[in-house]
Design an enzyme around this catalytic site. Structure first.
Site, mmCIF file in Angstrom:
data_model
loop_
_atom_site.group_PDB
_atom_site.id
_atom_site.type_symbol
_atom_site.label_atom_id
_atom_site.label_comp_id
_atom_site.label_asym_id
_atom_site.label_seq_id
_atom_site.Cartn_x
_atom_site.Cartn_y
_atom_site.Cartn_z
ATOM 1 N N CYS A 36 0.757 -1.056 0.017
ATOM 2 C CA CYS A 36 0.073 0.058 -0.161
ATOM 3 C C CYS A 36 1.086 1.124 0.055
ATOM 4 C CB CYS A 36 -0.842 -0.006 1.201
ATOM 5 S SG CYS A 36 -1.741 1.491 1.530
ATOM 6 N N CYS A 45 -0.078 4.007 2.587
ATOM 7 C CA CYS A 45 0.324 3.501 3.918
ATOM 8 C C CYS A 45 2.109 3.831 4.375
ATOM 9 C CB CYS A 45 0.191 1.929 4.102
ATOM 10 S SG CYS A 45 -1.449 1.434 4.002
#
Length: 106
Positions: free
Chosen positions: A31, A34
């Site tokens: 991600c 993230c």
């Protein structure tokens, strides 16, 4: 204080049993957003040490808790107080916004 890693096995003691608020960052290695907010969370963890613990949970390695909590999109940050989720923020944001949101919820 740096962020801590929590697992399905340690979630109950590290998060639900904590005597101070815990912000859990549900994330995954693949991600991009993230990874973008990870350094900001580390800094916020140092700046707000003593007020809140910031924990990270990899949803690919730990599937039980995220599925029980209905995590469908990441990054998802959930603030727990007294073992209960009290606030959440979905998606990446600049450090200033993340910190202001968290301070407002503490």
């Amino acid at each position: 204080m740096a962020t801590i890693n929590v697992t399905d096995a340690s979630f109950a003691s590290d998060v639900l049993g904590s005597d101070k608020p815990v912000l859990v960052d549900f994330w995954a290695d693949w991600c991009g957003p993230c990874k973008m907010i990870a350094p900001a969370l580390e800094e916020i963890s140092d700046e707000l040490a003593g007020q809140v613990t910031i924990a990270k949970m990899d949803i690919m390695e730990n599937t039980d808790v995220p599925s029980q909590m209905g995590v469908q999109s990441i990054p998802l940050m959930v603030l727990f107080k007294d073992g209960k989720p009290v606030a959440q923020k979905l998606g990446a944001a600049p450090k200033g916004q993340l910190k202001a949101w968290l301070e407002g919820e503490l």
